[in-house]
Design a protein around this motif. Sequence first.
Motif, short mmCIF file in Angstrom:
data_model
loop_
_atom_site.label_atom_id
_atom_site.label_comp_id
_atom_site.label_asym_id
_atom_site.label_seq_id
_atom_site.Cartn_x
_atom_site.Cartn_y
_atom_site.Cartn_z
N THR A 6 57.50 90.77 14.36
CA THR A 6 56.67 91.36 13.23
C THR A 6 57.38 91.55 12.10
N GLN A 7 58.46 91.77 12.38
CA GLN A 7 59.46 93.11 11.20
C GLN A 7 60.13 91.60 9.73
N ASN A 8 59.27 91.74 8.88
CA ASN A 8 60.28 91.20 7.86
C ASN A 8 60.44 89.11 8.11
N ASN A 9 58.82 89.07 8.88
CA ASN A 9 58.98 87.26 8.78
C ASN A 9 57.70 86.67 8.77
N THR A 10 58.08 85.29 8.88
CA THR A 10 56.77 84.12 9.37
C THR A 10 56.99 84.27 10.58
N LEU A 11 55.47 84.49 11.27
CA LEU A 11 54.68 84.03 12.42
C LEU A 11 54.12 82.50 12.64
N ARG A 12 54.57 81.56 13.11
CA ARG A 12 52.88 80.13 12.84
C ARG A 12 53.19 80.17 13.91
N ARG A 13 52.21 79.96 14.63
CA ARG A 13 51.32 79.11 15.97
C ARG A 13 52.14 78.06 15.89
N LEU A 14 52.20 78.60 17.67
CA LEU A 14 53.12 76.93 18.70
C LEU A 14 51.57 75.98 18.14
N PRO A 15 51.70 75.03 18.20
CA PRO A 15 50.53 73.46 17.68
C PRO A 15 50.05 73.28 19.39
N ASP A 16 50.63 74.24 20.54
CA ASP A 16 49.53 73.46 22.08
C ASP A 16 48.31 75.34 22.09
N ILE A 17 48.47 76.33 21.37
CA ILE A 17 47.96 77.07 20.90
C ILE A 17 46.78 76.59 20.59
N LEU A 18 45.56 76.98 20.97
CA LEU A 18 43.87 76.46 20.63
C LEU A 18 43.36 77.55 20.87
N ILE A 19 43.20 78.52 21.23
CA ILE A 19 43.10 79.78 21.45
C ILE A 19 42.75 80.96 21.07
N GLY A 20 42.50 82.00 21.02
CA GLY A 20 42.86 83.02 20.44
C GLY A 20 43.04 84.13 21.69
N ASP A 21 43.94 85.56 21.05
CA ASP A 21 43.78 86.38 22.10
C ASP A 21 42.57 87.53 21.85
N ASN A 22 41.71 87.75 22.89
CA ASN A 22 40.65 88.61 22.87
C ASN A 22 41.08 89.61 22.93
N ASN A 23 42.48 89.67 23.71
CA ASN A 23 41.89 91.38 24.41
C ASN A 23 43.80 92.14 23.73
N GLY A 24 42.73 93.30 22.65
CA GLY A 24 44.18 93.80 21.63
C GLY A 24 44.63 94.55 22.61
N PHE A 25 44.38 95.16 23.20
CA PHE A 25 45.24 95.61 24.26
C PHE A 25 46.60 95.68 25.13
N ASP A 26 46.07 94.43 25.29
CA ASP A 26 47.40 93.77 26.01
C ASP A 26 48.89 93.36 25.54
N ASN A 27 50.10 92.95 25.85
CA ASN A 27 51.17 93.35 26.03
C ASN A 27 51.39 92.37 25.12
N PHE A 28 52.04 92.35 23.83
CA PHE A 28 52.45 91.35 22.95
C PHE A 28 53.51 90.47 22.46
N GLU A 29 54.11 89.96 22.62
CA GLU A 29 55.13 89.33 22.89
C GLU A 29 55.05 88.19 22.14
N PRO A 30 55.37 88.09 21.13
CA PRO A 30 55.43 86.77 19.79
C PRO A 30 56.07 85.79 20.50
N ALA A 31 56.94 85.26 20.58
CA ALA A 31 58.35 84.00 21.13
C ALA A 31 57.12 83.44 22.41
N LEU A 32 55.98 84.05 23.08
CA LEU A 32 55.17 82.61 24.01
C LEU A 32 54.07 82.45 23.20
N GLN A 33 54.37 82.56 21.77
CA GLN A 33 53.05 82.01 20.76
C GLN A 33 53.16 81.38 19.84
N TRP A 34 54.38 82.30 19.58
CA TRP A 34 54.95 81.46 18.07
C TRP A 34 55.97 81.55 17.96
N ARG A 35 56.14 80.70 16.57
CA ARG A 35 57.18 80.23 16.38
C ARG A 35 58.50 81.21 15.14
#
Length: 253
Positions: A149-178
Motif C-alpha cells: 500500500t506504500q508508493n504503489n498502485t494496486l488493482r483488484r483481481l478480476p475474480d474478486i466480485l465483492i468487497g471486504d465489509n470487515n474493516g478490522f480483519d487482517n489485510f494481505e494485499p496479495a490475496l485480492q490485488w495485483r
Amino acid sequence: MNREIIIMKNIRFLMSVSLLFVATSANSSLMFSEYVEGSSYNKALELFNLGEEVNFDTDNYAIEIYSNGASTVSYSINLTGSVLQNSSFLIGHNRSDVSILSMVNQVSGSLNFNGDDAITLLHNGLVIDTIGQVGVDPGSEWGSGLTSTQNNTLRRLPDILIGDNNGFDNFEPALQWRGYAQDSFEGLGQHQINQAPLEQEPVTSVPEPGSLWLLLLGMLGLLKTRVLRLFQLNLNLKQFKSLPMNLSRRIVL
C-alpha cells in the motif's frame, strides 16, 4: 410444550427475520477496484459497480480514511455523481497530476492517505469494502514489494466480485490485488471482471422498507392468532378438568 416457550420461539424467529433483512439491505454492488498511492499528491481511488446504476446524490455513499492506525475517522468524503452498471467511478486528490485529474469523476482535498492508512467504503453508514485494517498501524505499509500500500498502485483481481465489509480483519494485499510501480495511472477506469453476463445471474430482490413492515405485521398477526388459539385450548382444558369426575368420563367415552 407450554405457551410461554412457543411465544418466545416465535419472537426469536421474528427477530431473526428482521436482522436478516437489515443485513441484506446493507449489501452493495460497489467495491474498490484500484488504489493509487503515488508521489506527492498523486492519490486516487477507483470504484467498480457490478450492479445497477448507483446515484450518489440520492444514495448515501462515503469514503473514510483512518490515518496511522487510528480507530476513529481522520477524513470523510461523501460521494457525488453516479456510476453506471459494470462501470468505474474515479475520485482523486484535487492536487493530483493532470493525468489523474483528466479522468476522475470527483476530486477532494481530503483524499489524503499514505501506505499505513486504512480506507473504508460505506453505504448508509455500513462498511462494504476496506483497504488496510482499521485501528492497526502496520508500520509503513500492508504487503511487500509492488503489492503493497506504500508508493504503489494496486488493482483488484478480476475474480474478486465483492468487497471486504470487515474493516478490522487482517489485510494481505496479495490475496485480492495485483501490484504495480509508483505513479502507474494507465489502468484507471479500465477495470475488468470475470463474470457471466448479468442477465444470466440469479436475481435476489431486497424488499423495500414498507414491504418489510407489511411482512412483519403479517407475521405478528399470525403469532397473535396462534397465541389466542393456545389460550383458548388452555381455557377449554381447564374447564374440562373442572367438570365432575363422572361427567368428564362420559365425555371421554
